[in-house]
Design a protein around this motif. Structure first.
Motif, short mmCIF file in Angstrom:
data_model
loop_
_atom_site.label_atom_id
_atom_site.label_comp_id
_atom_site.label_asym_id
_atom_site.label_seq_id
_atom_site.Cartn_x
_atom_site.Cartn_y
_atom_site.Cartn_z
N SER A 75 0.71 -1.25 -0.04
CA SER A 75 0.12 0.02 0.12
C SER A 75 0.90 1.26 -0.04
N ASP A 76 1.92 1.37 -0.76
CA ASP A 76 3.00 2.47 -0.94
C ASP A 76 3.25 3.09 0.18
N ASN A 77 3.58 2.17 1.20
CA ASN A 77 4.07 2.71 2.40
C ASN A 77 3.18 3.68 3.57
N VAL A 78 1.98 3.35 3.29
CA VAL A 78 1.06 3.98 4.22
C VAL A 78 0.09 2.90 4.73
N PRO A 79 -0.42 2.98 5.79
CA PRO A 79 -1.43 2.03 6.56
C PRO A 79 -2.33 1.76 5.48
N TYR A 80 -2.66 0.39 5.26
CA TYR A 80 -3.60 -0.05 4.12
C TYR A 80 -4.95 0.43 4.47
N PRO A 81 -5.73 0.47 5.86
CA PRO A 81 -6.92 1.00 5.84
C PRO A 81 -7.01 2.34 5.07
N ILE A 82 -6.07 3.35 5.48
CA ILE A 82 -6.32 4.60 5.13
C ILE A 82 -6.06 4.84 3.36
N PHE A 83 -5.32 3.95 3.00
CA PHE A 83 -4.81 3.63 1.66
C PHE A 83 -6.07 3.16 0.82
N VAL A 84 -6.89 2.13 1.28
CA VAL A 84 -7.93 1.77 0.50
C VAL A 84 -9.20 2.72 0.92
N TYR A 85 -9.18 3.26 2.07
CA TYR A 85 -10.57 4.12 2.09
C TYR A 85 -10.29 5.38 1.22
N THR A 86 -9.14 5.86 0.97
CA THR A 86 -9.00 6.95 0.12
C THR A 86 -9.62 6.45 -1.32
N GLY A 87 -9.07 5.13 -1.72
CA GLY A 87 -9.62 4.79 -3.13
C GLY A 87 -10.94 4.65 -3.28
N LEU A 88 -11.39 3.99 -2.08
CA LEU A 88 -13.00 3.74 -2.05
C LEU A 88 -14.01 4.95 -2.08
N LEU A 89 -13.44 5.98 -1.47
CA LEU A 89 -14.07 7.29 -1.36
C LEU A 89 -14.22 7.76 -2.96
N ALA A 233 -1.61 10.63 -3.93
CA ALA A 233 -0.44 11.17 -3.84
C ALA A 233 -0.52 12.58 -2.99
N VAL A 234 -1.71 13.33 -3.19
CA VAL A 234 -1.46 14.79 -2.30
C VAL A 234 -2.13 14.32 -0.82
N LEU A 235 -2.92 13.49 -0.84
CA LEU A 235 -3.57 13.54 0.64
C LEU A 235 -2.66 12.53 1.52
N LEU A 236 -2.11 11.51 1.07
CA LEU A 236 -1.27 10.64 1.77
C LEU A 236 0.09 10.60 1.50
N GLY A 237 0.82 11.11 0.52
CA GLY A 237 2.00 11.46 0.17
C GLY A 237 2.32 10.04 -0.47
N THR A 238 1.80 9.20 -1.07
CA THR A 238 2.23 7.99 -1.46
C THR A 238 3.28 7.73 -2.76
N THR A 239 2.86 8.63 -3.50
CA THR A 239 3.65 8.91 -4.82
C THR A 239 3.85 10.21 -5.22
N PRO A 240 4.85 10.60 -6.33
CA PRO A 240 5.00 11.87 -6.54
C PRO A 240 3.42 12.10 -7.45
N ILE A 241 2.97 13.41 -7.71
CA ILE A 241 1.91 13.73 -8.49
C ILE A 241 2.19 13.29 -9.86
N ASN A 242 1.33 12.77 -10.56
CA ASN A 242 1.60 11.98 -11.98
C ASN A 242 0.84 13.16 -12.86
N TRP A 243 1.47 14.29 -13.41
CA TRP A 243 0.89 15.26 -13.87
C TRP A 243 0.20 15.03 -15.44
N ALA A 244 1.25 14.13 -15.98
CA ALA A 244 1.21 13.38 -17.15
C ALA A 244 -0.27 12.86 -17.34
N LEU A 245 -0.31 12.06 -16.30
CA LEU A 245 -1.50 11.13 -16.19
C LEU A 245 -2.75 12.16 -15.96
N ILE A 246 -2.68 13.09 -15.02
CA ILE A 246 -3.74 13.94 -15.01
C ILE A 246 -4.38 14.89 -16.18
#
Lengths: 275, 407
Positions: A75-89, A233-246
């Motif tokens: 889960s990109d080095n953050v606790p899994y619950p908050i990682f999955v909750y952000t995604g689910l939201l 990326a911005v809320l949890l700081g998992t990865t750098p922001i991927n501007w190209a993808l945006i």
């Protein structure tokens, strides 16, 4: 005497510029439709609020137990619950809005066959309502952040609005396409939940995009990947922001919205005749 | 705006419907896929034939080349048998469905009333529904707030205003719904048969309200109804539709007379009474070898009503009214049906025919909630003058004369 309000009725073309001005003229009705949906949903205040919160929360707990603890999905080095909750939201915002928009014409057919107003209003109001559900469920995310001691980056103020726009365009665009098909083929709505179940697995909601390795480029076709990944990326700081993808996703969801509006307008003309 | 410019200008409007044979007009995607896969050649063949025009879809013109003009402040009635195109015209005027050909110019804000209580939500309170329904009908929030007290007073629901409408009786529900509609203030108001709801008393109150508003505010109204009495009362001018075309336009009395003497009510009529408890699905004359809705003089008038009952009714009251063409009540009959269970029912009535040969209107009332005068026009005939009916007026009065010499 004030300039009289002249309406000219002719066999309809699909697009008129005046249509967009019309939606603006009817903004009050848009407000009333959203107000109705929220009022009915949160009628019994506690039950409404609890439902908006419980759904993602319980899903998060179950996913955390199975995928986080048992299967040990990274889960990109953050606790899994908050990682999955952000995604689910964000995923739930997208899937609820999509489902509602695609059924909006059929569920409101009693009104549509009796009164005129720009039909797009109904669809827009369905999406707006879902943002309120999102806001309520986001309170849990705030709680999780405090619990795990994670501070969102300042870039959130830039990126979160952008991912909202992508989600809005993507859900409305796809929803409008399905709404148009749904009018003619009423069984589409039974197929949709099944596809949504599949789609959640091609979007990095319960796993990080990184585990797909070189195939993550294929996942990027899905605009919701940009939403989920960059929100994290911005809320949890998992990865750098991927501007190209945006930017790619902004472009593709705009295209989706244009196609959706076009198909919807095409069906809108004869909708009242076939229900 | 010069005064001689009509406020409604309808030019050569036509509306075509394609008749689909699929039930309900829509199809299941899985059926389409299945048929295509099973018979790919048959599918391709029909597609190809359709493309080159060998096989045509069945078409039906609900309206054909309809043109008329209405001036500001006029109240115009629209009458015609069921299926004559009245409702289609109103749907086009209110932009619910586009015309296939032609053009309409409306010089004013349009409000259409095809149904009362459109968009009412059962979970919301009376107060909330007034705002929601008002907004759907095109009123602004401010306008509704300004008229709120009047609306509540007119509906007479007082203290129930903050109760969810699902707890209202059907009568209260209808009164509230109509009250909102009666307070709309568009420059052009299109009204379709909405008076078919509510009891007779409330219908009168509504007609009075409409009269009052048009007189005071110079509104333009197009009023579609089967209630010829209401049309006579409200509209100086009337348009008669027949088979998708305008049959006649002119002074109301003249048009109504013409209509009643030429009217052919279709054998099956669908009165517009639906509630959450039941639907009336058809009204039909039992006419033996005669033309529909034509009863020979002296032979019983037989009528049947088909109902779909959605919720068990411990007691179900149904009544029939006979009115003369001058809208005088000739008589009425009613009955209470006990224990009407969920399902489809047919209720038949046989009325002793003491009517003299003439044309009459038949109305239906259900559960004291729905009162629909003029659902059908029927004729009592004496084709060969063989019975030599006695007397003048509407009914035959039995009599016996005797004679004796007293001096």
């Amino acid at each position: 005497m004030a300039q009289p309000n002249v309406t000219i009725i002719k066999p309809k073309k699909i697009f008129r510029l005046a249509d967009f001005k019309e939606i603006w003229d009817y903004r009050e009705l848009l407000y009333f439709f959203s107000w109705r949906d929220l009022k009915v949903r949160y009628r019994q205040t506690m039950i409404g609020v609890i439902w908006a919160v419980v759904q993602p929360f319980v899903t998060m707990v179950i996913f955390s137990v199975f995928f986080g603890s048992l299967v040990k999905v990274p889960s990109d080095n953050v606790p899994y619950p908050i990682f999955v909750y952000t995604g689910l939201l964000f995923w739930q915002l997208f899937s609820d809005a999509l489902g509602d928009v695609s059924n909006s014409l059929v569920t409101n057919q009693a009104i549509i066959t009796k009164v005129y107003f720009p039909r797009l209003i109904i669809c827009i109001s369905s999406v707006v309502t879902k943002f309120v559900d999102f806001a309520i469920a986001a309170v849990i995310l705030g709680g999780l952040m405090i619990y795990y001691g994670i501070t969102p980056s300042a870039m959130s103020f830039v990126v979160i609005p952008i991912v909202f726009v992508i989600t809005f365009m993507c859900a409305s665009g796809l929803g409008l396409i399905l709404a148009a098909i749904n009018v003619k083929y009423r069984d589409v709505r039974y197929i949709l939940p099944f596809f949504m179940q599949l789609l959640i697995f091609v979007t990095p909601v319960i796993y990080p995009a990184s585990i797909a390795g070189k195939y993550s480029k294929i996942l990027a076709i899905n605009p919701m990947m940009a939403v989920v990944q960059n929100a994290r990326a911005v809320l949890l700081g998992t990865t750098p922001i991927n501007w190209a993808l945006i930017f790619i996703s902004l472009a593709s969801s705009t295209l989706l919205l244009i196609v959706g509006v076009y198909m919807f307008k095409k069906v809108e003309r004869y909708f009242a005749d076939i229900v | 705006m010069p005064t001689n410019t009509p406020i409604i200008e309808v030019k050569n409007i036509s509306k075509r419907y394609t008749i689909t044979h699929e039930r309900g007009g829509y199809v299941a995607l899985r059926d389409v896929i299945a048929t295509t896969l099973r018979k790919p050649f048959a599918f391709a063949k029909t597609k190809a034939r359709r493309m080159v025009g060998l096989e045509k879809k069945e078409e039906f013109w609900a309206l054909k080349n309809v043109s008329f003009e209405i001036n500001k402040g006029e109240i115009v009635g629209v009458i015609g048998a069921n299926g004559a195109g009245k409702s289609t015209l109103l749907k086009i005027l209110s932009q619910i469905t586009p015309p296939t050909e032609g053009e309409i110019i409306l010089r004013g804000k349009v409000g259409s009333l095809l149904e009362v209580g459109t968009g009412f939500h059962p979970e919301l309170t009376g107060r909330e529904n007034i705002f929601l329904n008002g907004a759907i009908m095109g009123m602004t929030g401010k306008e509704i707030a300004r008229k709120f007290d009047q609306i509540v007073e007119f509906a007479g629901i007082g203290k129930f205003i903050d109760t969810p409408v699902k707890r209202y009786s059907s009568g209260m529900y209808v009164r509230l719904a109509f009250s909102v509609a009666a307070h709309m203030e568009p420059e052009i108001l299109l009204v379709d048969e909405v008076l078919a709801v509510g009891d007779a008393e409330f219908q009168k109150k509504c007609l009075g309200k409409m009269e009052e508003v048009t007189r005071d505010q110079k509104r333009t109204i197009m009023f579609i109804s089967h209630n010829l009495d209401a049309i006579k009362r409200l509209c100086p001018r009337t348009i008669l539709f027949s088979k998708g075309k305008i049959d006649k336009i002119g002074p109301t009395d003249e048009i109504i007379n013409h209509y009643l003497h030429t009217a052919d009510t279709p054998s099956v009529v669908v009165p517009r009474a639906t509630s959450k408890d039941f639907h009336i699905t058809r009204l039909q004359s039992v006419h033996g070898n005669n033309r529909p809705w034509t009863f020979p003089y002296g032979e019983p008038i037989e009528v049947e009503v088909e109902l779909e009952v959605l919720v068990d009714q411990p007691s179900f009251q149904i009544g029939f009214f006979i009115d003369s063409i001058n809208s005088e009540r000739v008589g009425s009959v009613h009955d209470d049906v006990r224990q009407l269970e969920k399902g489809t029912h047919i209720i038949k009535v046989q009325i002793q025919n003491i009517l003299l040969p003439n044309s009459y209107e038949l109305g239906v009332s259900v559960q004291q909630q729905y009162y629909m005068p003029g659902c059908a026009v029927f004729h009592v005939v004496d084709p060969h003058n063989q019975h030599n009916p006695v007397g003048t007026g509407l009914v035959e009065i039995a009599s016996r004369f005797s004679h004796e010499r007293v001096s």
